[in-house]
Design an enzyme around this catalytic site. Structure first.
Site, PDB file in Angstrom:
ATOM      1  N   GLY A  11       0.841  -1.205   0.000  1.00 60.21           N
ATOM      2  CA  GLY A  11       0.000   0.000   0.000  1.00 60.21           C
ATOM      3  C   GLY A  11       0.869   1.244   0.000  1.00 60.21           C
ATOM      4  N   ARG A  72       1.014  -5.109  -5.201  1.00 59.76           N
ATOM      5  CA  ARG A  72       1.127  -6.282  -4.318  1.00 59.76           C
ATOM      6  C   ARG A  72       1.310  -7.463  -5.269  1.00 59.76           C
ATOM      7  NH1 ARG A  72      -0.599  -4.196   0.684  1.00 59.76           N
ATOM      8  NH2 ARG A  72      -2.318  -2.724   0.616  1.00 59.76           N
ATOM      9  N   ASP A 103       5.218  -5.044   6.007  1.00 59.47           N
ATOM     10  CA  ASP A 103       5.776  -6.357   6.360  1.00 59.47           C
ATOM     11  C   ASP A 103       5.746  -7.360   5.202  1.00 59.47           C
ATOM     12  OD1 ASP A 103       3.043  -6.449   6.509  1.00 59.47           O
ATOM     13  OD2 ASP A 103       2.952  -7.518   8.417  1.00 59.47           O
ATOM     14  N   THR A 126       4.306   2.501   5.422  1.00 60.53           N
ATOM     15  CA  THR A 126       2.917   2.033   5.545  1.00 60.53           C
ATOM     16  C   THR A 126       2.165   2.956   6.485  1.00 60.53           C
ATOM     17  OG1 THR A 126       1.486   0.323   6.512  1.00 60.53           O
ATOM     18  CG2 THR A 126       3.756   0.338   7.271  1.00 60.53           C
ATOM     19  N   ASP A 128      -0.171   2.079   8.286  1.00 70.60           N
ATOM     20  CA  ASP A 128      -0.672   1.308   9.437  1.00 70.60           C
ATOM     21  C   ASP A 128       0.232   1.379  10.673  1.00 70.60           C
ATOM     22  OD1 ASP A 128      -2.707   0.578   7.787  1.00 70.60           O
ATOM     23  OD2 ASP A 128      -2.195  -1.548   7.691  1.00 70.60           O
ATOM     24  N   ASP A 130       2.420  -0.654  11.593  1.00 67.06           N
ATOM     25  CA  ASP A 130       2.384  -1.959  12.259  1.00 67.06           C
ATOM     26  C   ASP A 130       3.679  -2.740  12.122  1.00 67.06           C
ATOM     27  OD1 ASP A 130       2.081  -2.299   9.564  1.00 67.06           O
ATOM     28  OD2 ASP A 130       0.489  -3.796   9.697  1.00 67.06           O
ATOM     29  N   ARG A 172      -5.496  -3.005   8.832  1.00 63.41           N
ATOM     30  CA  ARG A 172      -6.006  -4.348   8.568  1.00 63.41           C
ATOM     31  C   ARG A 172      -5.843  -5.254   9.780  1.00 63.41           C
ATOM     32  NH1 ARG A 172      -4.534  -6.389   2.909  1.00 63.41           N
ATOM     33  NH2 ARG A 172      -2.783  -5.045   3.399  1.00 63.41           N
TER      34      ARG A 172
HETATM   35  O1  F6P Z   1      -1.449  -1.706   4.469  1.00 61.81           O
HETATM   36  C1  F6P Z   1      -2.031  -0.475   4.346  1.00 61.81           C
HETATM   37  C2  F6P Z   1      -3.495  -0.586   4.036  1.00 61.81           C
HETATM   38  O2  F6P Z   1      -3.930   0.713   3.743  1.00 61.81           O
HETATM   39  C3  F6P Z   1      -4.361  -1.227   5.131  1.00 61.81           C
HETATM   40  O3  F6P Z   1      -4.661  -0.345   6.184  1.00 61.81           O
HETATM   41  C4  F6P Z   1      -5.568  -1.649   4.344  1.00 61.81           C
HETATM   42  O4  F6P Z   1      -6.230  -2.702   4.974  1.00 61.81           O
HETATM   43  C5  F6P Z   1      -4.974  -2.079   3.054  1.00 61.81           C
HETATM   44  O5  F6P Z   1      -3.753  -1.385   2.909  1.00 61.81           O
HETATM   45  C6  F6P Z   1      -5.823  -1.869   1.836  1.00 61.81           C
HETATM   46  O6  F6P Z   1      -5.176  -2.387   0.736  1.00 61.81           O
HETATM   47  P1  F6P Z   1      -5.623  -2.201  -0.766  1.00 61.81           P
HETATM   48  O7  F6P Z   1      -5.339  -0.787  -1.151  1.00 61.81           O
HETATM   49  O8  F6P Z   1      -4.790  -3.159  -1.522  1.00 61.81           O
HETATM   50  O9  F6P Z   1      -7.081  -2.499  -0.817  1.00 61.81           O
END
Ligand code: F6P
Length: 326
Positions: A11, A72, A103, A126, A128, A130, A172
């Site tokens: 992300g 991803r 991660d 990120t 998050d 995390d 998440r």
């Molecule tokens: O990892 C960052 C994040 O924004 C999370 O908070 C969220 O769950 C996820 O990515 C969403 O991912 P995507 O943009 O692939 O839907």
């Protein structure tokens, strides 16, 4: 070391561009070529790389997103996919790789290191927050500010209409954004995956908090054990007849926007450090920040150990002043 590769992965997060800028400019200073890889590990597999110069990174420090693109990559999770990436890096005579991501991205980088011997350095990118080994990942501060300002706006309409809002923040598997935005926006309750959500207790808190008031805000981390904001609203609504309930899912606006001072500063400082670590022969490290100092932790620890928000924070501000059940 004469050539490194650089990619952003997972992300996107505000401040990634500030890190890219710092890495390219530091490398140029030391006479090292930076091969910018388009679209994360997907680009490594397909050989989408080009050397970056000053012109590519001037005037990007303030931009959200990532000029390199991100993805991803499913293929990179396979040995065959990674072998294609390694072949490309060896053909290009790349000796070090900087990965800016979360991660999942670091797990990919760790596998690549094990299978190729190419040095890797990770920067935590990120929203998050995390990742173990840093107090503040790149993008987290900007996302927090975005969420706080969104909740301020929701509060305006909530109190005009005497409503209770369930606001879903990203995260998440983690509650950093939800917890700290709840604290800073004066929310009445916060639900995060790191602590168990008990619906009857939440209902009591909402009733206590809402007495004589015109609005209540309940911030819900998307990964909460009892579900997202929609699920929570559905679960409490039978017990809150007569209350006017609404849900807002903030979604991807949390990932965009111009990075804050803090994200620009952390990204720039850790970008410089990443290049210097590679030049000093280091590998398998993530650059984090603690008490405003840069620190390094092993990529293994960053991936395998958990990053937990401070669950006391003055007993979560006396249960957010104070719907109680402390
Ligand atoms: O990892 C960052 C994040 O924004 C999370 O908070 C969220 O769950 C996820 O990515 C969403 O991912 P995507 O943009 O692939 O839907």
């Amino acid at each position: 070391m004469k050539k490194i590769a650089l990619l952003t992965s997972g992300g996107d997060a505000p401040g990634m561009n500030a890190a890219v800028r710092a890495i390219v400019k530091t490398s140029l200073h030391y006479g090292v070529v930076t091969l910018g890889i388009r679209d994360g590990f997907e680009g490594l597999i397909h050989g989408w790389g080009k050397p970056l110069g000053y012109g590519d990174v001037d005037n990007i420090i303030h931009l959200g997103g990532t000029i390199l693109g991100s993805a991803r990559s499913k293929d990179f999770r396979t040995k065959e996919g990674r072998q294609k990436a390694i072949d490309f890096l060896l053909k290009e005579k790349v000796e070090g790789l900087v990965v800016i991501g979360g991660d999942g991205s670091f797990a990919g980088a760790r596998a690549l290191r094990a299978e190729s011997g190419i040095a890797i350095i990770g920067l935590p990118g990120t929203i998050d927050n995390d990742l173990y080994g840093t107090e503040c990942s790149i993008g987290y501060d900007t996302a927090l500010n975005t969420v706080v300002s969104a909740i301020d706006k929701i509060r305006d309409t909530a109190s005009s209409h005497k409503r209770i809002f369930f606001v879903e923040a990203m995260g998440r598997h983690s509650g950093f954004i939800a917890l700290n935005s709840a604290i800073a926006s004066g929310a009445e309750s916060v639900l995060i995956p790191e602590s168990i959500t008990h619906i009857p207790t939440l209902v009591d808190q909402i009733k206590t908090q809402n007495k004589g008031r015109r609005s209540s805000i309940i911030v819900v981390a998307e990964g909460d054990d009892a579900g997202g904001a929609m699920d929570i609203m559905r679960k409490v609504s039978p017990y809150l007849e007569g209350y006017d309930l609404r849900t807002t899912i903030l979604g991807h606006i949390q990932r965009g926007g111009s990075p804050s001072y803090l994200d620009r500063a952390i990204a720039t400082r850790s970008g410089i450090r990443a290049v210097e670590l590679l030049l000093n022969g280091e590998s398998n490290l993530m650059v984090g920040v603690k008490s405003d100092e840069l620190v390094t932790v092993s990529i293994d620890d960053a991936i395998d150990k958990s990053a937990l928000p401070n669950l006391d924070k003055e007993a979560i501000l006396k249960k957010l002043l104070t719907g109680s059940s402390l």
